[in-house]
Motif scaffolding. Structure first.
Motif, PDB file in Angstrom:
ATOM      1  N   GLN A 166       0.735  -1.340  -0.208  1.00 49.14           N
ATOM      2  CA  GLN A 166      -0.443  -0.038   0.092  1.00 49.14           C
ATOM      3  C   GLN A 166       0.979   1.585   0.396  1.00 49.14           C
ATOM      4  O   GLN A 166       2.093   1.490   0.834  1.00 49.14           O
ATOM      5  CB  GLN A 166      -1.116   0.051   1.368  1.00 49.14           C
ATOM      6  N   ILE A 167       0.785   2.251  -0.942  1.00 53.56           N
ATOM      7  CA  ILE A 167       1.385   3.479  -0.823  1.00 53.56           C
ATOM      8  C   ILE A 167       0.512   4.512  -0.758  1.00 53.56           C
ATOM      9  O   ILE A 167       0.647   5.810  -0.974  1.00 53.56           O
ATOM     10  CB  ILE A 167       2.033   3.562  -2.716  1.00 53.56           C
ATOM     11  N   LYS A 168      -1.032   4.403  -0.850  1.00 51.38           N
ATOM     12  CA  LYS A 168      -1.840   5.390  -0.362  1.00 51.38           C
ATOM     13  C   LYS A 168      -2.862   5.331   0.421  1.00 51.38           C
ATOM     14  O   LYS A 168      -3.682   3.865   0.336  1.00 51.38           O
ATOM     15  CB  LYS A 168      -2.315   6.252  -1.234  1.00 51.38           C
ATOM     16  N   GLU A 169      -3.135   5.203   1.315  1.00 54.64           N
ATOM     17  CA  GLU A 169      -4.554   4.686   2.634  1.00 54.64           C
ATOM     18  C   GLU A 169      -6.301   5.731   1.450  1.00 54.64           C
ATOM     19  O   GLU A 169      -6.049   6.634   1.226  1.00 54.64           O
ATOM     20  CB  GLU A 169      -4.297   5.408   3.842  1.00 54.64           C
ATOM     21  N   ALA A 170      -6.476   4.690   2.014  1.00 57.72           N
ATOM     22  CA  ALA A 170      -8.250   4.889   1.385  1.00 57.72           C
ATOM     23  C   ALA A 170      -8.743   6.488   2.034  1.00 57.72           C
ATOM     24  O   ALA A 170      -8.973   6.947   2.949  1.00 57.72           O
ATOM     25  CB  ALA A 170      -9.014   3.952   1.781  1.00 57.72           C
ATOM     26  N   ASP A 171      -8.829   7.252   1.264  1.00 57.19           N
ATOM     27  CA  ASP A 171      -9.677   8.579   1.330  1.00 57.19           C
ATOM     28  C   ASP A 171     -10.782   8.925   0.090  1.00 57.19           C
ATOM     29  O   ASP A 171     -10.276   8.631  -0.924  1.00 57.19           O
ATOM     30  CB  ASP A 171      -8.839   9.373   1.886  1.00 57.19           C
ATOM     31  N   THR A 172     -10.431  10.289  -0.078  1.00 61.99           N
ATOM     32  CA  THR A 172     -11.423  11.298  -0.961  1.00 61.99           C
ATOM     33  C   THR A 172     -10.839  11.318  -2.329  1.00 61.99           C
ATOM     34  O   THR A 172     -10.784  12.008  -3.085  1.00 61.99           O
ATOM     35  CB  THR A 172     -12.478  11.621  -0.917  1.00 61.99           C
ATOM     36  N   ILE A 173      -9.095  11.983  -2.016  1.00 60.77           N
ATOM     37  CA  ILE A 173      -8.671  12.565  -2.633  1.00 60.77           C
ATOM     38  C   ILE A 173      -8.189  11.512  -3.938  1.00 60.77           C
ATOM     39  O   ILE A 173      -7.900  10.372  -3.761  1.00 60.77           O
ATOM     40  CB  ILE A 173      -7.121  12.591  -2.478  1.00 60.77           C
ATOM     41  N   SER A 174      -8.852  11.554  -4.823  1.00 57.62           N
ATOM     42  CA  SER A 174      -8.008  10.682  -6.165  1.00 57.62           C
ATOM     43  C   SER A 174      -6.451  10.806  -6.886  1.00 57.62           C
ATOM     44  O   SER A 174      -6.639  10.400  -7.575  1.00 57.62           O
ATOM     45  CB  SER A 174      -9.449  10.840  -7.619  1.00 57.62           C
ATOM     46  N   LEU A 175      -5.329  11.784  -6.500  1.00 56.38           N
ATOM     47  CA  LEU A 175      -4.307  11.987  -6.842  1.00 56.38           C
ATOM     48  C   LEU A 175      -3.855  10.761  -6.469  1.00 56.38           C
ATOM     49  O   LEU A 175      -4.358  10.327  -4.672  1.00 56.38           O
ATOM     50  CB  LEU A 175      -3.693  13.305  -7.325  1.00 56.38           C
ATOM     51  N   ILE A 176      -2.994  10.053  -6.913  1.00 59.58           N
ATOM     52  CA  ILE A 176      -2.022   8.855  -6.539  1.00 59.58           C
ATOM     53  C   ILE A 176      -0.500   9.699  -7.177  1.00 59.58           C
ATOM     54  O   ILE A 176      -0.423   9.378  -8.280  1.00 59.58           O
ATOM     55  CB  ILE A 176      -1.915   7.924  -7.705  1.00 59.58           C
ATOM     56  N   GLU A 177       0.605   9.581  -6.304  1.00 50.61           N
ATOM     57  CA  GLU A 177       1.649  10.004  -6.376  1.00 50.61           C
ATOM     58  C   GLU A 177       2.593   8.782  -6.395  1.00 50.61           C
ATOM     59  O   GLU A 177       3.067   7.660  -5.308  1.00 50.61           O
ATOM     60  CB  GLU A 177       1.807  11.150  -5.414  1.00 50.61           C
ATOM     61  N   LEU A 178       3.336   8.213  -7.180  1.00 47.93           N
ATOM     62  CA  LEU A 178       3.975   6.940  -6.987  1.00 47.93           C
ATOM     63  C   LEU A 178       5.208   7.668  -6.362  1.00 47.93           C
ATOM     64  O   LEU A 178       5.889   8.534  -6.649  1.00 47.93           O
ATOM     65  CB  LEU A 178       4.319   6.309  -8.363  1.00 47.93           C
ATOM     66  N   PRO A 179       6.204   6.568  -5.522  1.00 44.70           N
ATOM     67  CA  PRO A 179       7.265   6.993  -5.173  1.00 44.70           C
ATOM     68  C   PRO A 179       8.269   7.117  -6.050  1.00 44.70           C
ATOM     69  O   PRO A 179       9.944   6.136  -5.306  1.00 44.70           O
ATOM     70  CB  PRO A 179       7.202   6.187  -3.825  1.00 44.70           C
ATOM     71  N   PHE A 180       8.624   8.131  -6.947  1.00 48.58           N
ATOM     72  CA  PHE A 180       9.698   7.826  -7.928  1.00 48.58           C
ATOM     73  C   PHE A 180      10.800   7.063  -7.752  1.00 48.58           C
ATOM     74  O   PHE A 180      11.633   6.452  -8.455  1.00 48.58           O
ATOM     75  CB  PHE A 180       8.706   8.389  -8.983  1.00 48.58           C
ATOM     76  N   LYS A 181      11.599   8.480  -7.072  1.00 45.24           N
ATOM     77  CA  LYS A 181      12.878   8.369  -6.106  1.00 45.24           C
ATOM     78  C   LYS A 181      13.287   6.930  -5.518  1.00 45.24           C
ATOM     79  O   LYS A 181      14.288   6.646  -5.956  1.00 45.24           O
ATOM     80  CB  LYS A 181      12.956   9.661  -5.141  1.00 45.24           C
ATOM     81  N   GLU A 182      12.110   6.533  -4.774  1.00 45.08           N
ATOM     82  CA  GLU A 182      12.828   5.011  -4.471  1.00 45.08           C
ATOM     83  C   GLU A 182      12.630   3.859  -5.468  1.00 45.08           C
ATOM     84  O   GLU A 182      12.973   3.063  -5.089  1.00 45.08           O
ATOM     85  CB  GLU A 182      11.942   4.731  -3.753  1.00 45.08           C
ATOM     86  N   MET A 183      11.986   3.705  -6.637  1.00 43.21           N
ATOM     87  CA  MET A 183      11.448   3.076  -7.622  1.00 43.21           C
ATOM     88  C   MET A 183      13.235   2.162  -8.167  1.00 43.21           C
ATOM     89  O   MET A 183      13.647   3.333  -8.506  1.00 43.21           O
ATOM     90  CB  MET A 183      10.584   3.369  -7.940  1.00 43.21           C
ATOM     91  N   GLY A 184      13.083   1.092  -8.475  1.00 45.54           N
ATOM     92  CA  GLY A 184      14.038   1.163  -9.462  1.00 45.54           C
ATOM     93  C   GLY A 184      13.460   1.003 -11.033  1.00 45.54           C
ATOM     94  O   GLY A 184      12.388   0.921 -11.398  1.00 45.54           O
TER      95      GLY A 184
END
Length: 532
Positions: free
Chosen positions: A389-407
């Motif tokens: 899980q990278i985003k907890e459930a809420d009404t905000i539809s914007l999702i950000e990937l942790p690009f800096k940590e991703m290979g």
């Protein structure tokens, strides 16, 4: 939701692996949520029982350690045991004061006083009531909502996919229950439920007061409940049966619809060396889930499923959520079948806006999720990356990937959309994403059967740089790590994975520490029959 369960597997049992592989695949449980445990035969054979100390040593502590190491502590709300686990925990020499595996998991290994266990005085914070006819009752709620209220006081619910031990079912019964758990939503809530009163006052009487209120609640949800005072005629496509008797013949009631629950309130119905009819007879007859007692529970209704199970089920809760909201004192009960079976739910359409198939910059790592439900409702959005899980459930539809940590390489984003309501109905959709920071990639170029149960996997690394090593990633476990060479070949033993559907990835490790995953290779394992 499937990402909320950890699937526990006895790695010394091929049946345990097969059932877990099928369950995870048909329900979309992330591979990282599958946990392997090294169980001794002594606690899964014969009476299939262990001590509290053995439960902690072989099951709870190692499972919790794996969950924590994989970063799933806040994600996992319930456990699903595969087959070939102990079913009873010997918390006392007195049979009436012993616990089930579900019970000791629920309390996270803390054993209540023997008197509380015996008299049904351990009260579950998940129970939704009522405790008497016409008494107050809570609305049906998902584990997500219950955990949000209880927080650190949330217990650990669990179910078992089946019992195949001494005097248990065969694997075909287990696999059919899983298939029916998936089909349950198509069957819906329209099939009939039979609440049957019998002349056995000790077993039937304790629960009869529940029937009229449940019939009324089910009618309001479009369900069909019939209350009988004697053996009803056999009927087709039943959604459920509750009765009270030491001996029953499930076939006398008829046939069962996918998702059906049936139970007959008697002692030792999950103690497989006693005479009473066993709860697994309902599964053999076609039910998808059932409950039974691993001890002599007396006839305390608080230890058995309340008839309101069907109200929770028809409201959109899973079978496991429905059981735990309908059992007041769940410390001696064994729950069997498909825990994620649902007979009601909301279909959801999910898409993304601004999510590129290949991401080369942090500027492109944010996107918007869009979901459409068949009814007006506020929507909760959450997200997983590679099962976590990278985003907890809420009404905000914007999702950000942790690009800096991703290979670099292949990743999977799961978007989960749920209606903001007490049972949080909804669904999910997976989206593949390629990260390209340094032009690195990994590719599985071929798979082939090898000698002695080995499966060979050919791997190639792409880009100008050469990785220092490679390994296979399977269900959260690293297999066959080797120094990288051109034309590299890795291998694993098919018996380690077990029969059933599989997904495996190759991972290249670079000198700077970056790990680059391949796209997963999907395949299935079926062992060749042994020659006689």
């Amino acid at each position: 939701m499937p990402h909320r369960v950890a699937v526990l597997v006895n790695e010394n049992s091929q049946n345990s692996k097969k059932a877990a592989n099928v369950f995870a695949a048909v329900h979309g449980v992330p591979n990282v949520n599958i946990v392997y445990l090294n169980l001794p035969d002594s606690i899964v054979t014969g009476r299939a029982e262990c001590t509290p100390e053995e439960f902690m040593k072989y099951i709870y502590d190692p499972a919790q350690k794996t969950v924590e190491e994989r970063g799933l502590t806040n994600q996992v709300l319930a456990w699903v045991y595969s087959v070939d686990f102990p079913i009873r925990v010997v918390t006392s020499p007195n049979d009436r004061q012993q616990m089930s595996l579900m019970g000791v998991t629920f309390t996270r290994g803390k054993v209540p006083s023997p008197e509380m266990i015996e008299k049904g005085q351990f009260l579950s914070p998940l129970f939704a009531g009522p405790v008497k006819e016409g008494g107050p009752a809570n609305p049906s709620r998902s584990f997500d909502i219950l955990q949000g209220g209880l927080k650190e006081k949330m217990p650990l619910p669990s179910m078992m996919l089946g019992y195949t031990g001494e005097n248990g079912t065969d694997m075909d019964t287990v696999l059919r229950c899983l298939q029916n758990g998936v089909l349950a939503r198509q069957a819906g809530i329209g099939s009939r439920i039979l609440l049957v009163k019998t002349a056995d006052e000790k077993r039937s009487g304790p629960r009869e007061w529940q029937y009229a209120g449940v019939k009324t609640e089910m009618a309001a949800r479009g369900g069909s409940v019939e209350i009988y005072t004697n053996q009803p005629p056999a009927q087709n496509n039943l959604l459920g049966v509750l009765t009270g008797a030491a001996t029953v013949n499930p076939a006398d009631f008829g046939t069962f619809a996918p998702g059906a629950m049936a139970e007959h309130l008697t002692s030792w119905s999950a103690e497989f060396q006693k005479e009473q009819t066993k709860c697994i007879e309902w599964l053999k007859a076609g039910a998808t889930v059932t409950a039974g007692m691993v001890t002599e529970p007396y006839n305390a209704w608080v230890k058995f499923p309340h008839a309101r199970f069907f109200v929770h089920y028809a409201s959109g809760c899973s079978a496991m959520e429905s059981f735990y909201q309908s059992i007041y004192s769940p410390v001696q009960v064994l729950l069997l079948g498909d825990p994620l079976s649902q007979i009601a739910g909301l279909p959801v359409e999910i898409k993304t806006v601004g999510l590129s198939k290949e991401i080369t910059s942090s500027l492109d790592s944010a996107f918007v999720a869009e979901a459409k439900l068949p009814m007006p409702a506020q929507i909760l959005y959450s997200a997983l990356l590679d099962g976590k899980q990278i985003k907890e459930a809420d009404t905000i539809s914007l999702i950000e990937l942790p690009f800096k940590e991703m290979g670099d390489g292949w990743h999977e984003v799961r978007i989960i959309a749920q209606a903001f309501s007490p049972v949080t109905p909804g669904g999910f959709k997976d989206f593949p994403v390629i990260i390209n920071k340094k032009g690195r990639s990994t590719l599985i170029t071929g798979m082939a059967d090898g000698a002695s149960h080995q499966i060979a996997v050919k791997v190639a690394a792409g880009g100008k740089e050469t990785p220092k090593e490679i390994y296979l990633l399977w269900n959260g476990r690293a297999l066959d790590r080797k120094p990288y060479v051109v034309g590299a070949e890795l291998s694993f033993d098919e018996r380690l994975a077990g029969e059933g559907p599989q997904r495996i990835q190759a991972v290249s490790v670079y000198p700077d520490g970056m790990e680059v995953r391949s796209a997963p290779q999907a395949f299935a394992i079926a062992f060749k029959p042994q020659a006689e």
